[in-house]
Structures are given as C-alpha cells and as structure tokens.
Design an enzyme around this catalytic site. Sequence first.
Site, PDB file in Angstrom:
ATOM      1  N   THR A 257       0.852  -1.185   0.000  1.00 31.50           N
ATOM      2  CA  THR A 257       0.000   0.000   0.000  1.00 31.50           C
ATOM      3  C   THR A 257       0.887   1.234   0.000  1.00 31.50           C
ATOM      4  O   THR A 257       1.903   1.281   0.689  1.00 31.50           O
ATOM      5  CB  THR A 257      -0.969   0.002   1.202  1.00 31.50           C
ATOM      6  OG1 THR A 257      -1.848  -1.105   1.081  1.00 31.50           O
ATOM      7  CG2 THR A 257      -1.802   1.278   1.254  1.00 31.50           C
ATOM      8  N   PHE A 259       1.096   5.269   0.675  1.00 32.32           N
ATOM      9  CA  PHE A 259       0.470   6.341   1.453  1.00 32.32           C
ATOM     10  C   PHE A 259       1.067   7.664   1.006  1.00 32.32           C
ATOM     11  O   PHE A 259       2.206   7.704   0.548  1.00 32.32           O
ATOM     12  CB  PHE A 259       0.791   6.172   2.940  1.00 32.32           C
ATOM     13  CG  PHE A 259       0.227   4.905   3.537  1.00 32.32           C
ATOM     14  CD1 PHE A 259      -0.950   4.936   4.277  1.00 32.32           C
ATOM     15  CD2 PHE A 259       0.871   3.678   3.365  1.00 32.32           C
ATOM     16  CE1 PHE A 259      -1.476   3.779   4.824  1.00 32.32           C
ATOM     17  CE2 PHE A 259       0.344   2.522   3.904  1.00 32.32           C
ATOM     18  CZ  PHE A 259      -0.827   2.566   4.644  1.00 32.32           C
TER      19      PHE A 259
END
Length: 356
Positions: A257, A259
């Site tokens: 992921t 960010f």
Amino acid sequence: MTDKLKPLRQQIDEIDAQILELLSRRGRVAQEVGHVKAETNAPVFRPEREAQVLRGVADRNPGPLKNGDVQTIFREIMSACRALEKRVTVAYLGPAGTFSEEAVYKQFGSAIEGMPCASIDEVFRATEAGTADFGVVPVENSSEGAINRTLDLLLGTTTVISGEVSIPVHHSLMTRTGTMEGVTVVCAHSQALAQCQVWLNLHHPDIERRAVASNAEAARMASQDPSIAAIASEMAGEQYKLGVVEAHIQDDPHNRTRFVVIGKLHTNPSGRDHTSLVLAVPNKAGAVYDLLAPVAKHGVSMTRFESRPARIGTWEYYFYVDVEGHVQDANVARALEELKQNAAFFKVLGSYPVSL
Ligand SMILES: C=C(O[C@@H]1C=C(C(=O)O)C=C[C@H]1O)C(=O)O
C-alpha cells in the site's frame, strides 16, 4: 565460551560508548539547527533532507548490516534529533496497530506524537485545521487499486503532498485461540477482505465475511469474541493477544500500500522526486490524448494515471497523474505549463521525494 565472549563484549561496550558520544554530538548540532530555523520561522521537518540522508547511508554502507536495517536506524536517529527541535504531530487512520500507523513510523520514525483518527476525512480535517502538522493517508494498493476517498479529498484540500511511503501489506488470519474452532464470522476492513478473497474462497468458503472500520478494529473484536476471526497485521494481532491461524493469507505475496503525507509544507527538490497532479479536460474527442502530449514532449515519465468520475451527472472525469521529477525541475515546469493550457481543471497536489 565465556572467556571468548568477554573481550568481544568489551569491544562492543567501547563502540557503544563512542556511538553514544556521537549521537549526543549530533543531537547538539540538531538543536543549533533548531535555533537557526526558529529565527527564520523555517519548517522543522525537511523531508527532502531526510530522504537524502537515508539514500546517502545506503550508498555509503560498508556492511555487514543490511541497507534497509541501517536506514531504519538512521530514520530513528533523525526522528530523535528532529524531536529536539519540535515533536511533530501526525494524524493517521487509527486505531493504533493499523498499516497507516506503520506508514507513519516509516516516514517520521517514532519520536512523534501520533494522532489516530476515525476516518480519512478526519485526517484531512485535522491537518487542514493545523491540529496535526502532517497527515498520512492511504492512496493506492497494489492489488486493489485506488483508495477513492483519499483521491476525492485530495481534490479539494488546502494541504499539499509532502511525501510518500510504501509498505508491504501482509495479512494474517487470527483468533483468540489460534484455531478456527467455533468461528462463525471473519471480520476485516473491506480492502483486506478483497485482498484475501481467493484464499478465503478456498479455505473458508462458508464463513460469513463482515467488513468493519479497520483491521485493527477487527482484531479488537476478535479479542473479545471467540466466534470472530480477524484479518489484520500480526502487529495488530500482538496488540490484542491473538493467536495466528494462518499467516500471509493475502492473494498477492507482493501486496503493498502506498500512502501520501499531507501538510502545509512545500518540499524542496531531493534529486529523486515525484509530482502529483489532478486534471480534467473538456468532454471532446482526443482531449485526453492532447492533454498528455506535453508530458512526453518534455521527456517527463508518467508513473501513475488514475481516473475518478467528476460526479456532476455527466461522463466527465478527473485524472490523477504522477510524474517523475519536481515542479522546480525545468522539464517538469515546462510540461506542466503546457498541460495547464489545455486543461479545464488543473491542480498540483505536490512534489516530494520518491519513497525508499
Ligand atoms: C537537523 C535538521 O532538522 C530535521 C532533522 C534532520 C536530521 O536529523 O538529520 C534532517 C532534516 C530535518 O527534518 C535539518 O533540517 O538539517
């Protein structure tokens, strides 16, 4: 055995004394930097400088310690030195134990004030209001794609992107007992359920799946109810004293992921940067093609292209584009100037160092 260990441990003690002395010297210099910054009201956190320090230690690392491990150590050294100037407050999607919290520590080290928020919206609000100096929000997952709420909020925010962090995301199936006995429901954030769907279909096709606010919340629920299994990070599992039924159940072993760090700070060029923008074009044939032509013309590489419906009832879209380079780089500046001419909507979200 002990005879052989003793002199080695003496050596380690001497080295530790030197390290401590050097850390103390570094801390005193950081305090001086803090005073200079205070005189000119300059920002405490300089992401481009920290990125350069971390790249530098990896480049010069003589071994045997691994680059990633040396960078983790220096990340913490800088975090502690920075805290002598000011302890920055960082808002993120809580509760504690989420991947967002892990991303916060990867970017800022642990000498910060973490501010867990109940939603992505709240992270934006806290950062815009100045309650937090920075916010960390998920923007895309390698298996599931964009985090739409973040994209929508980036469109209207007064904050800018000052950094990016990418972390591996490993999910584990966990319960109070470490077994599936008596379990009737699997809880996790909807993204995590989606990232583990093939594994769940194969191993637990009949157990109900329930989406909850976060994986950490699922872990908390599982810790109180033996009929609930949670999908979460092992870090969250440890926090709630869960047993691991099966580790690494995400369908893609390379699941990550990304960010972004939002704040009021415009980051200077670090030498290896990304720039994020949002664009819209008039609804006519060839418009997207024409829009992007300047990127190629000026030799700028595009690293991401994402579309979101404009939600005004027509088939119009916002395009989220990431390019290599910084807005202050000449070729990027020229490409953006031309992009702007053809765009119905144009917003630079920020330029920031490429994540480690
Ligand atoms: C010391 C400074 O302040 C902070 C701390 C840093 C460090 O410890 O190396 C680097 C950048 C800043 O975030 C600086 O700006 O040089």
